[in-house]
Design an enzyme around this catalytic site. Structure first.
Site, PDB file in Angstrom:
ATOM      1  N   SER A 184      39.573  11.223   3.370  1.00 56.97           N
ATOM      2  CA  SER A 184      40.982  11.334   2.984  1.00 56.97           C
ATOM      3  C   SER A 184      41.389  10.012   2.362  1.00 56.97           C
ATOM      4  O   SER A 184      41.331   8.963   3.024  1.00 56.97           O
ATOM      5  CB  SER A 184      41.871  11.649   4.185  1.00 56.97           C
ATOM      6  OG  SER A 184      43.236  11.582   3.812  1.00 56.97           O
ATOM      7  N   ARG A 185      41.769  10.028   1.095  1.00 54.85           N
ATOM      8  CA  ARG A 185      42.084   8.782   0.397  1.00 54.85           C
ATOM      9  C   ARG A 185      43.461   8.241   0.763  1.00 54.85           C
ATOM     10  O   ARG A 185      43.812   7.141   0.355  1.00 54.85           O
ATOM     11  CB  ARG A 185      41.961   8.997  -1.113  1.00 54.85           C
ATOM     12  CG  ARG A 185      40.548   9.386  -1.527  1.00 54.85           C
ATOM     13  CD  ARG A 185      40.360   9.419  -3.035  1.00 54.85           C
ATOM     14  NE  ARG A 185      39.001   9.844  -3.368  1.00 54.85           N
ATOM     15  CZ  ARG A 185      38.652  11.079  -3.655  1.00 54.85           C
ATOM     16  NH1 ARG A 185      39.563  12.033  -3.641  1.00 54.85           N
ATOM     17  NH2 ARG A 185      37.409  11.391  -3.943  1.00 54.85           N
ATOM     18  N   VAL A 186      44.246   9.020   1.490  1.00 54.98           N
ATOM     19  CA  VAL A 186      45.525   8.511   1.982  1.00 54.98           C
ATOM     20  C   VAL A 186      45.305   7.749   3.284  1.00 54.98           C
ATOM     21  O   VAL A 186      45.909   6.709   3.534  1.00 54.98           O
ATOM     22  CB  VAL A 186      46.522   9.671   2.176  1.00 54.98           C
ATOM     23  CG1 VAL A 186      47.801   9.170   2.844  1.00 54.98           C
ATOM     24  CG2 VAL A 186      46.851  10.311   0.837  1.00 54.98           C
ATOM     25  N   ASP A 230      43.051  14.157  -3.515  1.00 55.25           N
ATOM     26  CA  ASP A 230      43.141  12.884  -2.794  1.00 55.25           C
ATOM     27  C   ASP A 230      42.169  12.838  -1.621  1.00 55.25           C
ATOM     28  O   ASP A 230      42.372  12.062  -0.682  1.00 55.25           O
ATOM     29  CB  ASP A 230      44.570  12.672  -2.276  1.00 55.25           C
ATOM     30  CG  ASP A 230      45.594  12.786  -3.393  1.00 55.25           C
ATOM     31  OD1 ASP A 230      45.383  12.160  -4.439  1.00 55.25           O
ATOM     32  OD2 ASP A 230      46.590  13.512  -3.220  1.00 55.25           O
TER      33      ASP A 230
END
Length: 679
Positions: free
Chosen positions: A536-538, A511
């Protein structure tokens, strides 16, 4: 039919296991009346040796419809056939040109049995042909031999078929016998080998940690087998006539021809609270000299990842204590964040600092060391113990001196232990250090097992190797207990090449990634996080509201500084605005520098960012920022406790409150500059 003397003419004797019904008894009487013109009394005698069916004796004659009788009849026919061949040398000469005999079986014959078949054919045909083995599970058991157009069927299936044919060809009472044979055939066809000590195989070859085993026809992929010497192995290849087993130990202890036993278990490791604070190997056995571990469960190392319904969004931050990461690339509980970079650029340091920062936060930490030196693991364990982090940490280690098999299963073992705690509703941080060595170990095993190599000699399923591991990281739903596994895999690159096979695979699985640049590291910027490539894909979902509202402009300001820094190389005459921008950007870079093993609480990170982004520390030269940071935080703790308490609540900070922090920092910075640089 046999002749039997001294049988009373008015009594017929019926031998059986189960007495006939009235309808069957009437059928037997009708048969005798039609055959002899008399209807004698039928006396029933129990005889369990018949197995099933009937044996009828009357007037000196015997009619044997029992299973025992038919088997004896088949054996006699086989003996007669052998005698006929012996007595017919002309036929032997006619077929002597056939070079191959086919032997159908489930388990290949031993050398002794093979010689016996060859002797039989030589005696029967005068030639000694080559015997070709054909595996055929339909024969149930025994052997079926074909040569020169003749078939010798000594299989269990063949004998039952022959028995059924003989019964069908007989007259009279055959309905019960046909039902008996049909039931017997169905029972044999559906019979499976019960798992037990007798289900054994033989070692065909051994070398380089790979063992080829024959005779384990019912073994399953991934099953653990036990060798005669006491070592264990796991089935990783199902081939025709043999299986490939990876060995969990020294292959010098395994000898060719020795026995191998099925266990019926898949690979697994013990798990429980007793493992916290311990160092174990890839099989879950303690290697720290601390005695045995009382396990509470046995966890399979291969488990399916939780489904979508069993998960919930990643929305709780897992604080690393590292300013550069928590501010720009936040990690949430249940996330998978890759740490990637060249050798000796601080990848393990980021992971261990994250472990140190979990003290008092209720997070269980698992560090999986793959292919590392024993001295490095011992040094790490000592450091964690000294800092009090082993109280909530488990180290799973597979040393560089261990076999490729143990290095292959080490991360799965660590994940299985993590799943035990996650299923209990607890939060777990697991670090895989590193998956590059894991892929190399799997590549070695695959090549030794004879699998086809692909790109960079890795097997075709190397993507699945890591996807099925990392997909097990999750934040479970409240119905499942709400536990989580946060995975921080580490991957080593060569000369910063993130386009290699393994790095691109794991980047696509995770992620987000934190990329550590070698040039930044050797210039003194540590942690050497490359802000441009890292992501950070979150994102902000894994940040506190206080951090999210404060750190927003940071990445943009750093990007502007990097562009201006490149432009500065080609120009010596800079205006005041450009110099101010470069000064500000360099101050931010110095602010992000952080010593090893010095994680910061979240509220201190927010105060530093609010001070720097609000231009509250511009009075301090960039090279003095590292010293100034510690003094500034002490000042806020001692002189501005109300600000610290407000930030600790984690609520969103208003622009007025952030200005208040920057103004307080500016006052202290001017005082610091006056003391250090003079008036």
């Amino acid at each position: 039919m046999e002749k039997k003397r001294n049988s009373p003419a008015d009594i017929a004797r019926l031998y059986c296991v189960t007495p006939p019904t009235e309808e069957q008894k009437k059928g037997l009487s009708d048969f005798l009346e039609k055959k002899y013109g008399a209807r004698p009394e039928i006396k029933i005698t129990e005889d369990k040796s018949l197995v099933s069916g009937f044996r009828l004796e009357y007037n000196g004659d015997v009619y044997d419809w029992s299973a025992k009788g038919n088997v004896q009849k088949i054996s006699g026919q086989i003996g007669a056939a052998a005698a006929d061949f012996t007595a017919a040398p002309a036929k032997q000469q006619a077929v002597s040109s056939a070079p191959v005999a086919r032997l159908y079986c489930i388990t290949p014959p031993t050398d002794t049995q093979r010689r016996g078949f060859a002797d039989f054919l030589e005696k029967s045909y005068g030639v000694r042909p080559e015997i070709e083995i054909v595996i055929d599970r339909a024969i149930v058991g025994g052997f079926r031999l074909e040569f020169a157009g003749k078939v010798y069927d000594w299989s269990a299936q063949g004998r039952i078929n022959k028995l059924k044919e003989d019964i069908k060809s007989a007259g009279g009472v055959t309905s019960l016998l046909r039902e008996t044979v049909d039931g017997l055939k169905q029972a044999i066809g559906g019979w499976a080998m019960p798992l037990g000590a007798r289900e054994t195989g033989k070692v065909l070859s051994v070398g380089d940690g790979i063992v080829r085993v024959s005779g384990l026809d019912l073994v399953e992929y991934g099953e653990i087998v036990l060798f005669e010497c006491g070592l264990k192995g796991m089935v990783q290849e199902l081939a025709e006539g043999n299986v490939g087993v990876i060995l969990f130990g020294d292959d010098r202890e395994v000898e060719e021809g020795s026995s191998v036993y099925r266990t019926g278990k898949t690979a697994g490791v013990p798990a429980g609270d007793g493992m916290i604070g311990r160092v174990v190997n890839a099989l879950g056995a303690p290697i720290d000299g601390g005695g045995e571990i009382n396990a509470e469960a046995y966890m399979a190392i291969e488990n399916p990842a939780p489904g979508i319904v069993d998960r919930q969004p990643v929305n709780t931050p897992l604080e690393t204590g590292i300013l550069a990461i928590d501010s720009m690339f936040p990690i949430g509980r249940g996330q998978r964040e890759l740490i990637i970079g060249d050798r000796q650029t601080g990848k393990t340091t980021i992971a261990t600092d994250t472990i140190l920062n979990q003290k008092g936060k209720g997070v269980i930490c698992i560090y999986v060391a793959i292919g590392q030196k024993a001295s490095s693991v011992a040094r790490l364990a000592q450091m964690l113990k000294k800092r009090g982090a082993m109280e909530y940490t488990i180290i799973v280690s597979s040393f560089a001196s261990d076999s490729a098999s143990l290095q292959y299963i080490a991360p799965y073992s660590g994940c299985a232990i993590a799943e035990y705690f996650m299923n209990k509703g607890r939060d777990v941080l697991i670090i895989y250090d590193d998956l590059s060595k894991h892929a190399v170990a799997y590549r070695a095993l695959s090549l030794l097992l004879g699998r086809s190599p692909g790109r960079e000699a890795y097997p075709g399923d190397v993507f699945y190797l890591h996807s099925r591991l990392l997909e097990r990281a999750a934040h479970l739903s409240d119905e499942r207990g709400g536990g989580s596994i946060t995975a921080l895999p580490i991957v080593e690159t060569q000369a910063g090449d993130i386009s290699a096979y393994i790095p691109t695979n794991i980047i696509s699985i995770t992620d987000g990634q934190i990329f550590l640049a070698g040039d930044l590291f050797f210039s003194g910027q540590r942690p050497a996080v490359n802000v441009g490539i890292s992501v950070s894909r979150v994102g902000g979902d894994a940040q506190t509201k206080a951090m999210k509202s404060t750190a927003g402009p940071l990445r943009l300001d750093l990007a502007q500084y990097r562009e201006m820094e490149v432009f500065m190389q080609f120009s010596s005459d800079l205006d005041d605005a450009t110099k101010k921008l470069l000064f500000y950007g360099k101050s931010l870079m110095m602010l992000l520098r952080q010593p090893q093993a010095s994680p910061m609480p979240m509220y201190q990170q927010v105060i530093l960012l609010a001070s720097a982004l609000g231009h509250g520390i511009s009075a301090v030269k960039p090279e003095d920022i590292p010293d100034f940071k510690g003094r500034l935080l002490e000042y806020f703790d001692q002189s501005q406790p109300d600000i610290c308490e407000q930030v600790k609540k984690g609520a969103k900070l208003s622009d007025e409150f952030k200005k208040k922090i920057a103004d307080a920092a500016r006052v202290f910075a001017e005082r610091y500059a006056a003391t250090k640089y003079g008036a």
